[in-house]
Design a protein around this motif. Sequence first.
Motif, mmCIF file in Angstrom:
data_model
loop_
_atom_site.group_PDB
_atom_site.id
_atom_site.type_symbol
_atom_site.label_atom_id
_atom_site.label_comp_id
_atom_site.label_asym_id
_atom_site.label_seq_id
_atom_site.Cartn_x
_atom_site.Cartn_y
_atom_site.Cartn_z
ATOM 1 N N SER A 39 0.831 -1.207 0.000
ATOM 2 C CA SER A 39 0.000 0.000 0.000
ATOM 3 C C SER A 39 0.865 1.257 0.000
ATOM 4 C CB SER A 39 -0.924 -0.014 1.218
ATOM 5 O OG SER A 39 -1.660 1.172 1.295
ATOM 6 N N ALA A 40 1.909 1.256 0.821
ATOM 7 C CA ALA A 40 2.819 2.404 0.870
ATOM 8 C C ALA A 40 3.532 2.577 -0.475
ATOM 9 C CB ALA A 40 3.837 2.231 1.992
ATOM 10 N N TYR A 41 3.951 1.480 -1.067
ATOM 11 C CA TYR A 41 4.615 1.543 -2.372
ATOM 12 C C TYR A 41 3.673 2.106 -3.439
ATOM 13 C CZ TYR A 41 6.870 0.059 -6.677
ATOM 14 O OH TYR A 41 7.426 0.035 -7.927
ATOM 15 N N ALA A 42 2.422 1.643 -3.428
ATOM 16 C CA ALA A 42 1.446 2.114 -4.409
ATOM 17 C C ALA A 42 1.174 3.607 -4.255
ATOM 18 C CB ALA A 42 0.149 1.330 -4.273
ATOM 19 N N ASP A 43 1.268 4.101 -3.016
ATOM 20 C CA ASP A 43 1.067 5.527 -2.746
ATOM 21 C C ASP A 43 2.354 6.330 -2.853
ATOM 22 O OD1 ASP A 43 -1.615 5.080 -2.319
ATOM 23 O OD2 ASP A 43 -1.433 4.960 -0.135
ATOM 24 N N ASN A 44 3.455 5.665 -3.279
ATOM 25 C CA ASN A 44 4.762 6.289 -3.448
ATOM 26 C C ASN A 44 5.278 6.904 -2.145
ATOM 27 O OD1 ASN A 44 6.996 6.802 -5.068
ATOM 28 N ND2 ASN A 44 6.291 8.851 -5.598
ATOM 29 N N LYS A 45 5.093 6.174 -1.038
ATOM 30 C CA LYS A 45 5.570 6.627 0.268
ATOM 31 C C LYS A 45 6.742 5.756 0.697
ATOM 32 C CE LYS A 45 1.179 8.473 1.709
ATOM 33 N NZ LYS A 45 0.142 8.516 2.710
ATOM 34 N N VAL A 48 5.679 3.230 5.905
ATOM 35 C CA VAL A 48 4.304 2.773 6.101
ATOM 36 C C VAL A 48 3.706 3.559 7.253
ATOM 37 C CG1 VAL A 48 2.830 0.834 6.752
ATOM 38 C CG2 VAL A 48 4.818 0.452 5.275
ATOM 39 N N THR A 51 -2.350 4.999 7.784
ATOM 40 C CA THR A 51 -3.304 4.836 6.683
ATOM 41 C C THR A 51 -3.037 3.549 5.905
ATOM 42 O OG1 THR A 51 -3.443 7.235 6.477
ATOM 43 C CG2 THR A 51 -4.272 5.944 4.642
ATOM 44 N N GLY A 52 -1.777 3.280 5.610
ATOM 45 C CA GLY A 52 -1.422 2.062 4.889
ATOM 46 C C GLY A 52 -1.681 0.816 5.704
ATOM 47 N N ALA A 55 -5.423 0.237 5.756
ATOM 48 C CA ALA A 55 -5.878 -0.330 4.483
ATOM 49 C C ALA A 55 -5.570 -1.826 4.432
ATOM 50 C CB ALA A 55 -5.197 0.393 3.324
#
Length: 58
Positions: A39-45, A48, A51-52, A55
């Motif tokens: 999730s963090a990777y998909a949000d480019n963060k 973690v 929020t991630g 999710a």
Amino acid sequence: MPAGRSDSLCSDDAMTLIHDASRGCLRAVNSLAVQALLSAYADNKSVVGETGARAAAE
């Protein structure tokens, strides 16, 4: 120079949420952590956050 990170990959809030959601079951911790990382990777963060982790727990 050693490889890897020197800072934490997950925020304290994310770690607490993953622990609580998994109820301490190691297999669940691993599964939730992988989902939170994706999730963090998909949000480019780079870290973690809560929020991630939230999710991943849903």
